[in-house]
Design an enzyme around this catalytic site. Structure first.
Site, mmCIF file in Angstrom:
data_model
loop_
_atom_site.group_PDB
_atom_site.id
_atom_site.type_symbol
_atom_site.label_atom_id
_atom_site.label_comp_id
_atom_site.label_asym_id
_atom_site.label_seq_id
_atom_site.Cartn_x
_atom_site.Cartn_y
_atom_site.Cartn_z
ATOM 1 N N GLU A 1 -59.966 7.541 40.616
ATOM 2 C CA GLU A 1 -61.103 6.616 40.752
ATOM 3 C C GLU A 1 -61.495 6.030 39.395
ATOM 4 O O GLU A 1 -61.829 4.844 39.284
ATOM 5 C CB GLU A 1 -62.292 7.340 41.380
ATOM 6 C CG GLU A 1 -62.079 7.706 42.841
ATOM 7 C CD GLU A 1 -63.211 8.549 43.407
ATOM 8 O OE1 GLU A 1 -64.105 8.945 42.616
ATOM 9 O OE2 GLU A 1 -63.198 8.830 44.619
ATOM 10 N N SER B 1 -41.898 10.076 29.772
ATOM 11 C CA SER B 1 -41.723 9.192 30.930
ATOM 12 C C SER B 1 -40.266 9.004 31.319
ATOM 13 O O SER B 1 -39.960 8.734 32.483
ATOM 14 C CB SER B 1 -42.342 7.821 30.645
ATOM 15 O OG SER B 1 -43.748 7.892 30.694
ATOM 16 N N HIS C 1 -46.890 6.229 43.922
ATOM 17 C CA HIS C 1 -46.142 6.799 42.799
ATOM 18 C C HIS C 1 -47.050 6.924 41.573
ATOM 19 O O HIS C 1 -47.044 7.932 40.871
ATOM 20 C CB HIS C 1 -44.928 5.930 42.450
ATOM 21 C CG HIS C 1 -44.224 6.381 41.213
ATOM 22 N ND1 HIS C 1 -43.416 7.495 41.173
ATOM 23 C CD2 HIS C 1 -44.230 5.879 39.947
ATOM 24 C CE1 HIS C 1 -42.945 7.657 39.949
ATOM 25 N NE2 HIS C 1 -43.423 6.695 39.188
#
Length: 482
Positions: free
Chosen positions: A159, A245, A374
């Site tokens: 959020e 990553s 994702h």
């Protein structure tokens, strides 16, 4: 060479003398087919060199090459062939191979898919005849409360990203059991090489909610000094290597660390996580082969959630998932219900013991589902139906299933649920407020912690950046100390 050495006692004795292994290796040990680990005493010549740093590496390599597990040697399976059948057997490097007059191709797929280990049914009830690793009340409640904490953290941070307060986020919704149950089965000394969807492992190890918030909000208290994207956590204190990553690069790193732990005779293993998409990378195949050949104590945990971002598994491979790839490389493997916390705990608990006591790699494929997108850069409804997502969310939720089990044992209640969820939400909201108000890392931190003495070109880049910020102050965030 092995054949020549077996037939040349003088050569063997000469090598043993030169290598300091005279009392370590006997001709009988070369032909032993015992599946148990053999302890070899450290001889005087080797003991003398252990204090020499330059000799340590070669000595350790010698020790462990002599301590190979017989159960992992290919010839163990085939040397039992009757010597009278020499005309039917090829004595090939790696072991004997039986000839056959029939032309038979190995099938591209088995008649049946590999079974999936499961302990709890969809309603959270123990399946009759389950091979269960016992979990007590204290451990079970901590596992459940950590799953709730992880779930709540994902909701609030997601959020916050949607409100523009952090730049990026990625949730573990639907995969909470894999995070927490695997962590519960490990020890603090085990080295974890995560992908990016395993913050629950770090949570279990004691990483605080404030530390999570500091990293996502990129403030001065962030251990990474603001150099990483949000959710790219890392902690030396908790043996949790920093998230990268790039897909699957952590796998060979984990194998290397596992081999180092083995050489140092540590009572620990390396554990690495990856998704089904990671198994399509070359690093996955290199890592499994690397681990099998070196007999490294490493556990590979694949979160097969069906999707590599928008690519379904059907577009990645034709094999029976990931678990079958283990045997191709000589790695013991198991498939587990990734939404069953008890099954995951049991499988990792057993794998952990095997990895350390037997010095062997283990591959675990956990079948699960990524309920969330994702990442915040993705809209998964573009490539999968809302009905599919909702079915997994409602019918296969790992948190709900585990809650039903602990409630059936009177270890949890609706009152405890309400009280804990409210408490952890307040703790997270407070952590977010503190992290958001904290000072940002200074510009100087961009250029530190790489070189002991920064080279001239790095000094020039820092000077140029500062001049650019001074000339264009509106283009750079005002809350970052220059």
């Amino acid at each position: 060479m092995a054949l020549c050495m077996r037939k040349s006692p003088k050569l063997i004795n000469h090598l043993k003398y030169r290598m300091g292994l005279f009392d370590m290796i006997t001709p009988s040990s070369w032909n032993s087919t015992s599946s148990h680990h053999q302890e070899f005493p450290v001889t005087a010549p080797i003991a003398h060199t252990l204090g020499n740093p330059d000799a340590d590496l070669s000595v350790k390599a010698t020790l462990f090459s002599a301590c190979r597990f017989k159960s992992t040697k290919p010839e163990k399976q085939l040397n039992s062939l009757n010597d009278a059948d020499d005309n039917k057997v090829l004595d090939f490097p790696g072991g004997k191979v039986r000839f056959s007059p029939k032309m038979t191709f190995i099938s591209e797929s088995p008649e049946e898919r590999t079974q999936c280990y499961r302990v709890l049914d969809d309603n959270g009830q123990l399946i009759l005849g389950s091979n269960l690793v016992q979990v007590g009340k204290e451990l079970a409640v901590k596992m459940y409360t950590d799953m709730i904490t992880l779930q709540t953290m994902d909701t609030l941070f997601y959020e916050a990203q949607r409100q523009g307060r952090i730049s990026f986020y990625l949730t573990t919704i639907g995969e909470e059991a894999i995070n927490i149950a695997t962590a519960a089965a490990l020890t603090a000394d085990d080295h974890v090489f995560p992908q990016y969807r395993e913050p629950g492992v770090l949570l279990w190890r004691g990483f605080t909610l404030q530390e999570f918030a500091n990293q996502c909000f990129v403030n001065k208290a962030d251990h990474g000094k603001g150099r990483q994207m949000p959710i790219h956590y890392g902690s030396n204190k908790h043996n949790y290597f920093t998230v990268s990553s790039t897909i699957a690069t952590q796998l060979p790193h984990a194998v290397g660390a596992a081999y180092a732990l083995k050489m140092d005779r540590k009572d620990a293993c390396a554990v690495t996580y990856f998704g089904d998409g990671g198994s399509s990378e070359g690093d996955f195949h290199a890592a499994l082969n690397f681990a099998a050949v070196l007999e490294a104590p490493v556990i590979f945990i694949c979160r097969n959630n069906g999707w590599a971002i928008s690519t379904p598994t059907s577009d990645q491979f034709r094999s029976d998932g990931v678990v079958v790839r283990g045997s191709a490389y000589g790695v013991r493997s198991i498939r587990v219900d990734g939404n069953d916390a008890l099954a995951i705990y049991g499988a990792v608990h057993a794998a952990h013991k095997m990895a350390i006591t037997e010095h062997r790699p283990i591959l675990i494929e956990a079948l699960t589902y990524r309920v969330g997108h994702h990442s915040t850069s993705d809209d998964s409804t573009k490539y999968r139906s809302v009905d599919e997502i909702e079915w997994w969310k409602l019918a296969q939720d790992p948190v709900t299933r585990f809650r039903k089990w602990i409630e059936s044992k009177d270890w949890w209640s609706s009152e405890a649920e309400s009280e804990f969820r409210s408490s952890v939400r307040q703790q997270l909201l407070h952590a977010i407020q503190v992290a958001e108000k904290a000072e940002k890392p200074p510009v100087a931190d961009i250029f530190t912690d790489v070189y002991d003495a920064p080279p001239s070109n790095l000094h020039e880049q820092e000077k140029l950046l500062r001049e650019t910020i001074r000339r264009h102050p509106r283009d750079y965030p005002s809350d970052v100390p220059a």
